[in-house]
Design a protein around this motif. Structure first.
Motif, mmCIF file in Angstrom:
data_model
loop_
_atom_site.group_PDB
_atom_site.id
_atom_site.type_symbol
_atom_site.label_atom_id
_atom_site.label_comp_id
_atom_site.label_asym_id
_atom_site.label_seq_id
_atom_site.Cartn_x
_atom_site.Cartn_y
_atom_site.Cartn_z
ATOM 1 N N UNK A 51 -6.311 1.107 11.092
ATOM 2 C CA UNK A 51 -7.166 1.649 12.143
ATOM 3 C C UNK A 51 -6.337 1.987 13.382
ATOM 4 N N UNK A 52 -5.386 1.117 13.738
ATOM 5 C CA UNK A 52 -4.506 1.375 14.880
ATOM 6 C C UNK A 52 -3.664 2.628 14.658
ATOM 7 N N UNK A 53 -3.405 2.966 13.406
ATOM 8 C CA UNK A 53 -2.650 4.175 13.070
ATOM 9 C C UNK A 53 -3.581 5.386 12.942
ATOM 10 N N UNK A 54 -4.833 5.188 13.335
ATOM 11 C CA UNK A 54 -5.850 6.240 13.372
ATOM 12 C C UNK A 54 -6.323 6.724 12.009
ATOM 13 N N UNK A 55 -6.232 5.881 11.015
ATOM 14 C CA UNK A 55 -6.849 6.203 9.732
ATOM 15 C C UNK A 55 -8.313 5.803 9.804
ATOM 16 N N UNK A 56 -9.183 6.664 9.312
ATOM 17 C CA UNK A 56 -10.613 6.401 9.385
ATOM 18 C C UNK A 56 -11.179 5.647 8.204
ATOM 19 N N UNK A 57 -10.406 5.581 7.117
ATOM 20 C CA UNK A 57 -10.886 4.908 5.910
ATOM 21 C C UNK A 57 -9.678 4.457 5.092
ATOM 22 N N UNK A 58 -9.929 3.518 4.189
ATOM 23 C CA UNK A 58 -8.911 3.037 3.260
ATOM 24 C C UNK A 58 -9.508 2.992 1.865
ATOM 25 N N UNK A 59 -8.630 3.022 0.880
ATOM 26 C CA UNK A 59 -9.030 2.964 -0.524
ATOM 27 C C UNK A 59 -8.327 1.820 -1.232
ATOM 28 N N UNK A 60 -8.917 1.402 -2.336
ATOM 29 C CA UNK A 60 -8.261 0.516 -3.288
ATOM 30 C C UNK A 60 -8.908 0.759 -4.641
ATOM 31 N N UNK A 61 -8.438 0.050 -5.637
ATOM 32 C CA UNK A 61 -9.066 0.138 -6.947
ATOM 33 C C UNK A 61 -8.883 -1.182 -7.670
ATOM 34 N N UNK A 71 0.837 -1.204 0.000
ATOM 35 C CA UNK A 71 0.000 0.000 0.000
ATOM 36 C C UNK A 71 0.867 1.247 0.000
ATOM 37 N N UNK A 72 0.238 2.379 -0.243
ATOM 38 C CA UNK A 72 0.870 3.681 -0.074
ATOM 39 C C UNK A 72 -0.174 4.627 0.502
ATOM 40 N N UNK A 73 0.139 5.914 0.519
ATOM 41 C CA UNK A 73 -0.804 6.901 1.034
ATOM 42 C C UNK A 73 -1.285 7.788 -0.105
ATOM 43 N N UNK A 74 -2.571 7.713 -0.398
ATOM 44 C CA UNK A 74 -3.196 8.554 -1.403
ATOM 45 C C UNK A 74 -3.320 9.956 -0.809
ATOM 46 N N UNK A 75 -2.951 10.967 -1.571
ATOM 47 C CA UNK A 75 -2.942 12.355 -1.085
ATOM 48 C C UNK A 75 -2.120 12.495 0.200
ATOM 49 N N UNK A 76 -1.186 11.586 0.402
ATOM 50 C CA UNK A 76 -0.307 11.589 1.577
ATOM 51 C C UNK A 76 -1.033 11.419 2.906
ATOM 52 N N UNK A 77 -2.321 11.040 2.875
ATOM 53 C CA UNK A 77 -3.021 10.904 4.156
ATOM 54 C C UNK A 77 -4.089 9.817 4.210
ATOM 55 N N UNK A 78 -4.236 9.017 3.149
ATOM 56 C CA UNK A 78 -5.229 7.950 3.194
ATOM 57 C C UNK A 78 -4.619 6.668 2.626
ATOM 58 N N UNK A 79 -4.601 5.588 3.416
ATOM 59 C CA UNK A 79 -4.040 4.334 2.918
ATOM 60 C C UNK A 79 -4.759 3.850 1.657
ATOM 61 N N UNK A 80 -3.962 3.518 0.660
ATOM 62 C CA UNK A 80 -4.467 3.019 -0.616
ATOM 63 C C UNK A 80 -3.791 1.686 -0.890
ATOM 64 N N UNK A 81 -4.588 0.632 -0.924
ATOM 65 C CA UNK A 81 -4.077 -0.711 -1.186
ATOM 66 C C UNK A 81 -3.731 -0.810 -2.670
ATOM 67 N N UNK A 82 -2.451 -0.964 -2.973
ATOM 68 C CA UNK A 82 -2.002 -1.066 -4.360
ATOM 69 C C UNK A 82 -2.075 -2.491 -4.893
ATOM 70 N N UNK A 83 -1.618 -3.437 -4.089
ATOM 71 C CA UNK A 83 -1.557 -4.829 -4.533
ATOM 72 C C UNK A 83 -1.913 -5.754 -3.377
#
Length: 137
Positions: free
Chosen positions: A86-96, A49-61
């Motif tokens: 969630x433990x890192x206090x992210x409220x949502x995740x993305x993928x595509x 994963x990486x961070x989309x917009x530097x603030x939201x986890x985005x599952x790449x693979x």
């Protein structure tokens, strides 16, 4: 067992993951943005994963070796990642996923909802998917 990838995992990851160049793969390993999964000390897959917009986890693979698909390991790996986010206090995740891939059904089954799309020339529609990890206030 699921753990962060380390540099000892580089060769096996580099042999399978054709969506990232070698230097970026090393960077992802050093940034702890790859989880590897083993069953009885055998490598069976990974999540990057990486961070989309530097603030939201985005599952790449999310990738499992052929013999381990359809057996629930993907759900275990994605659940693990979501808990860590969630433990890192992210409220949502993305993928595509591409609209012609079966992965869209896997993600929907695991609580992801369509939230947008991207259409690149000569490619099928890319479906952007979101999963809320915490209640919005």
């Amino acid at each position: 067992m699921i753990r962060y990838a380390d540099i000892n995992d580089f060769n096996i990851l580099n042999s399978y993951d054709k969506h990232i160049n070698a230097q970026e793969l090393k960077n992802a390993i050093h940034q702890n943005r790859i989880y590897v999964m083993h069953i009885e000390n055998k490598f069976i897959g990974w999540l990057r994963y990486n961070l989309f917009w530097d603030n939201m986890p985005f599952l790449n693979v999310l990738y499992l070796l052929e013999d381990y698909r359809g057996k629930g390991y993907g759900t275990v790996l994605i659940d693990f990642w979501e808990r860590k986010m969630s433990e890192k206090n992210y409220g949502a995740v993305l993928t595509s996923t591409l609209s012609n891939e079966q992965a869209q059904f896997f993600y929907r089954k695991n609580g992801y909802v369509d939230c947008g799309s991207l259409l690149l020339p000569g490619e099928p529609l890319e479906i952007i998917m979101l999963k809320q990890l915490k209640e919005e206030s």
